[in-house]
Motif scaffolding. Sequence first.
Motif, PDB file in Angstrom:
ATOM      1  N   ALA A   1     -27.484 114.377   4.888  1.00 47.88           N
ATOM      2  CA  ALA A   1     -28.734 115.101   4.628  1.00 47.88           C
ATOM      3  C   ALA A   1     -29.832 114.538   5.527  1.00 47.88           C
ATOM      4  O   ALA A   1     -29.772 113.383   5.956  1.00 47.88           O
ATOM      5  CB  ALA A   1     -29.113 114.940   3.158  1.00 47.88           C
TER       6      ALA A   1
ATOM      7  N   TRP B   1     -28.453 117.877   0.947  1.00 45.51           N
ATOM      8  CA  TRP B   1     -28.920 119.074   1.647  1.00 45.51           C
ATOM      9  C   TRP B   1     -29.637 120.013   0.681  1.00 45.51           C
ATOM     10  O   TRP B   1     -30.624 120.648   1.046  1.00 45.51           O
ATOM     11  CB  TRP B   1     -27.746 119.780   2.333  1.00 45.51           C
ATOM     12  CG  TRP B   1     -27.410 119.145   3.642  1.00 45.51           C
ATOM     13  CD1 TRP B   1     -26.419 118.245   3.895  1.00 45.51           C
ATOM     14  CD2 TRP B   1     -28.103 119.332   4.870  1.00 45.51           C
ATOM     15  NE1 TRP B   1     -26.447 117.858   5.212  1.00 45.51           N
ATOM     16  CE2 TRP B   1     -27.474 118.523   5.839  1.00 45.51           C
ATOM     17  CE3 TRP B   1     -29.194 120.106   5.258  1.00 45.51           C
ATOM     18  CZ2 TRP B   1     -27.896 118.475   7.161  1.00 45.51           C
ATOM     19  CZ3 TRP B   1     -29.613 120.061   6.586  1.00 45.51           C
ATOM     20  CH2 TRP B   1     -28.969 119.248   7.515  1.00 45.51           C
TER      21      TRP B   1
ATOM     22  N   TYR C   1     -33.148 118.976   0.384  1.00 43.07           N
ATOM     23  CA  TYR C   1     -33.882 119.380   1.596  1.00 43.07           C
ATOM     24  C   TYR C   1     -34.231 120.865   1.543  1.00 43.07           C
ATOM     25  O   TYR C   1     -35.382 121.252   1.773  1.00 43.07           O
ATOM     26  CB  TYR C   1     -33.049 119.064   2.839  1.00 43.07           C
ATOM     27  CG  TYR C   1     -33.615 119.686   4.088  1.00 43.07           C
ATOM     28  CD1 TYR C   1     -34.703 119.112   4.737  1.00 43.07           C
ATOM     29  CD2 TYR C   1     -33.073 120.860   4.613  1.00 43.07           C
ATOM     30  CE1 TYR C   1     -35.242 119.691   5.882  1.00 43.07           C
ATOM     31  CE2 TYR C   1     -33.595 121.436   5.758  1.00 43.07           C
ATOM     32  CZ  TYR C   1     -34.679 120.860   6.385  1.00 43.07           C
ATOM     33  OH  TYR C   1     -35.214 121.438   7.507  1.00 43.07           O
ATOM     34  N   TRP C   2     -33.244 121.702   1.238  1.00 42.89           N
ATOM     35  CA  TRP C   2     -33.473 123.150   1.229  1.00 42.89           C
ATOM     36  C   TRP C   2     -34.464 123.556   0.132  1.00 42.89           C
ATOM     37  O   TRP C   2     -35.251 124.486   0.324  1.00 42.89           O
ATOM     38  CB  TRP C   2     -32.157 123.914   1.103  1.00 42.89           C
ATOM     39  CG  TRP C   2     -31.331 123.811   2.354  1.00 42.89           C
ATOM     40  CD1 TRP C   2     -30.087 123.262   2.479  1.00 42.89           C
ATOM     41  CD2 TRP C   2     -31.709 124.235   3.665  1.00 42.89           C
ATOM     42  NE1 TRP C   2     -29.670 123.318   3.788  1.00 42.89           N
ATOM     43  CE2 TRP C   2     -30.650 123.912   4.540  1.00 42.89           C
ATOM     44  CE3 TRP C   2     -32.836 124.853   4.206  1.00 42.89           C
ATOM     45  CZ2 TRP C   2     -30.671 124.192   5.908  1.00 42.89           C
ATOM     46  CZ3 TRP C   2     -32.866 125.129   5.573  1.00 42.89           C
ATOM     47  CH2 TRP C   2     -31.800 124.809   6.400  1.00 42.89           C
TER      48      TRP C   2
ATOM     49  N   ARG D   1     -21.516 121.365   5.911  1.00 43.68           N
ATOM     50  CA  ARG D   1     -21.763 121.032   7.321  1.00 43.68           C
ATOM     51  C   ARG D   1     -20.933 119.818   7.703  1.00 43.68           C
ATOM     52  O   ARG D   1     -20.883 118.852   6.954  1.00 43.68           O
ATOM     53  CB  ARG D   1     -23.212 120.614   7.564  1.00 43.68           C
ATOM     54  CG  ARG D   1     -24.198 121.496   7.087  1.00 43.68           C
ATOM     55  CD  ARG D   1     -25.586 120.925   6.951  1.00 43.68           C
ATOM     56  NE  ARG D   1     -26.317 121.913   6.215  1.00 43.68           N
ATOM     57  CZ  ARG D   1     -26.928 122.940   6.783  1.00 43.68           C
ATOM     58  NH1 ARG D   1     -26.966 123.052   8.070  1.00 43.68           N
ATOM     59  NH2 ARG D   1     -27.528 123.840   6.050  1.00 43.68           N
TER      60      ARG D   1
ATOM     61  N   TRP E   1     -21.438 124.567  10.692  1.00 47.07           N
ATOM     62  CA  TRP E   1     -22.017 124.932   9.398  1.00 47.07           C
ATOM     63  C   TRP E   1     -21.214 126.087   8.824  1.00 47.07           C
ATOM     64  O   TRP E   1     -20.965 127.081   9.507  1.00 47.07           O
ATOM     65  CB  TRP E   1     -23.478 125.336   9.556  1.00 47.07           C
ATOM     66  CG  TRP E   1     -24.120 125.831   8.291  1.00 47.07           C
ATOM     67  CD1 TRP E   1     -23.926 125.358   7.022  1.00 47.07           C
ATOM     68  CD2 TRP E   1     -25.057 126.895   8.169  1.00 47.07           C
ATOM     69  NE1 TRP E   1     -24.694 126.051   6.123  1.00 47.07           N
ATOM     70  CE2 TRP E   1     -25.400 127.012   6.809  1.00 47.07           C
ATOM     71  CE3 TRP E   1     -25.642 127.758   9.083  1.00 47.07           C
ATOM     72  CZ2 TRP E   1     -26.296 127.955   6.335  1.00 47.07           C
ATOM     73  CZ3 TRP E   1     -26.541 128.702   8.613  1.00 47.07           C
ATOM     74  CH2 TRP E   1     -26.857 128.784   7.260  1.00 47.07           C
TER      75      TRP E   1
END
Length: 147
Positions: free
Chosen positions: A32, A39, A42-43, A59, A71
């Motif tokens: 990440a 991740w 983050y998103w 990923r 990805w």
Amino acid sequence: MTVRYQLVIDCANADLLARFWAAALGYEFAPAPEGFASWDDYWREVGVPEEELGAGEDRIVDPSGGGPRIWFQVVPERKTIKNRLHLDIHAGGGREVPLATRRERVDAEVRRLTELGATAVRVLQQEGLDHYAVAMRDPEGNEFDVN
């Protein structure tokens, strides 16, 4: 000027394909971004809706830095036609290696990938040609070759 790129593979199950291709290619799961535990974290921070999160590992990266980031993007539609792009996994060692040895190496890699969830489709060999490969499909049916 060299352009950096990421290979994106549409799929139904990102975690399944990320795990298969990481093992197939000797890749690792992409960490990440710095400052985020995952991740998904983050998103969320950039505003992606919660219902689009939770794909699991999606990923992978080449630990040596030589290959592209890959990805696995979850899409609603299923694969319906032959790929217009596919990967070739070079397991045989190249033309400087005798054909019989390349065949043994390719067949060994096919067995390994089959154990990971791939399916062997057909042998790609023609009498008189110094070539041996096996066409395969990953766990979601995407075509690739081992040569």
